[in-house]
Write a protein that holds these residues in place. Sequence first.
Motif, PDB file in Angstrom:
ATOM      1  N   GLY A  45       0.805  -1.214   0.000  1.00  0.00           N
ATOM      2  CA  GLY A  45       0.000   0.000   0.000  1.00  0.00           C
ATOM      3  C   GLY A  45       0.839   1.264   0.000  1.00  0.00           C
ATOM      4  N   SER A  46       2.010   1.208  -0.622  1.00  0.00           N
ATOM      5  CA  SER A  46       2.925   2.342  -0.623  1.00  0.00           C
ATOM      6  C   SER A  46       3.328   2.724  -2.033  1.00  0.00           C
ATOM      7  CB  SER A  46       4.196   1.974   0.156  1.00  0.00           C
ATOM      8  OG  SER A  46       5.180   2.981   0.019  1.00  0.00           O
ATOM      9  N   LYS A  47       3.591   4.011  -2.252  1.00  0.00           N
ATOM     10  CA  LYS A  47       4.116   4.398  -3.560  1.00  0.00           C
ATOM     11  C   LYS A  47       5.605   4.122  -3.648  1.00  0.00           C
ATOM     12  CE  LYS A  47       4.828   9.340  -2.557  1.00  0.00           C
ATOM     13  NZ  LYS A  47       4.520  10.696  -3.013  1.00  0.00           N
ATOM     14  N   ILE A 180      10.254  -6.716   6.742  1.00  0.00           N
ATOM     15  CA  ILE A 180      10.160  -5.276   6.995  1.00  0.00           C
ATOM     16  C   ILE A 180      10.008  -4.605   5.641  1.00  0.00           C
ATOM     17  CG2 ILE A 180      12.687  -4.963   7.052  1.00  0.00           C
ATOM     18  CD1 ILE A 180      10.141  -2.967   9.170  1.00  0.00           C
ATOM     19  N   SER A 181       9.023  -3.761   5.512  1.00  0.00           N
ATOM     20  CA  SER A 181       8.758  -3.127   4.220  1.00  0.00           C
ATOM     21  C   SER A 181       9.292  -1.704   4.196  1.00  0.00           C
ATOM     22  CB  SER A 181       7.257  -3.103   3.936  1.00  0.00           C
ATOM     23  OG  SER A 181       6.599  -2.265   4.865  1.00  0.00           O
ATOM     24  N   PRO A 182       9.576  -1.173   3.011  1.00  0.00           N
ATOM     25  CA  PRO A 182       9.970   0.235   2.931  1.00  0.00           C
ATOM     26  C   PRO A 182       8.946   1.174   3.560  1.00  0.00           C
ATOM     27  CG  PRO A 182      10.472  -0.856   0.858  1.00  0.00           C
ATOM     28  CD  PRO A 182       9.679  -1.838   1.693  1.00  0.00           C
ATOM     29  N   VAL A 183       7.653   0.899   3.367  1.00  0.00           N
ATOM     30  CA  VAL A 183       6.634   1.804   3.901  1.00  0.00           C
ATOM     31  C   VAL A 183       6.600   1.773   5.430  1.00  0.00           C
ATOM     32  CG1 VAL A 183       4.653   0.209   3.768  1.00  0.00           C
ATOM     33  CG2 VAL A 183       4.290   2.670   3.599  1.00  0.00           C
ATOM     34  N   ALA A 184       6.855   0.624   6.039  1.00  0.00           N
ATOM     35  CA  ALA A 184       6.888   0.556   7.508  1.00  0.00           C
ATOM     36  C   ALA A 184       7.991   1.451   8.054  1.00  0.00           C
ATOM     37  CB  ALA A 184       7.099  -0.884   7.966  1.00  0.00           C
TER      38      ALA A 184
END
Length: 195
Positions: A45-47, A180-184
């Motif tokens: 859910g991130s750009k 771990i996601s970039p958006v987190a």
Amino acid sequence: MRCLPLFLFALAAPAFAVLPDVQDGDLVFHTSRSTQSLAVQRGTGSKYSHMGMVFLKHGQPYVLEAVSTVRYTPLAQWAARGSNGHLEVKRLADGLSPAQATRLRTEAERYLGKPYDLTFEWSDQRIYCSELVWKSYERALGIRIGETQRLRDFRLDDPVVAAKLRERYGQAMPLDETVISPVAMFESGKLRSVR
């Protein structure tokens, strides 16, 4: 391939004539044009689908990133690989002391040369972009930027995400794998925006 000096690259790519003012340990985010970018965006859910960590080398900014291997890339070159040359820069709210920056660099450089982790496993054998940054900060400074999740926590039913997961895992998806996601990391309250 020989890298161009940063100032020559900036002249060749007008969009990067003015690079952001960065410091050791800054986190940079962009929307990658890689084949997995859309799946990462939809799944999280991130750009933003790619990230790295800045360190100055010989007075020039480089991004330590996990791509085919963990390596340093000049910041201008890294930015040029992102969609429309757009990047975001975040920094720890209180910044880093010189001693902290040195510890962080030492820890992060332990991963140099490690292969990219296409299956996003929480091991040190292969590393993906946000895992590199998260583990470096946590192990060097005890700072956890963003909360880890399980693979099952993402939007796995999206058709683009589901297709990419089948390509990588077949039918044996490790739904309980720590990730771990970039958006987190981007949304962590421990960071402030620089640009």
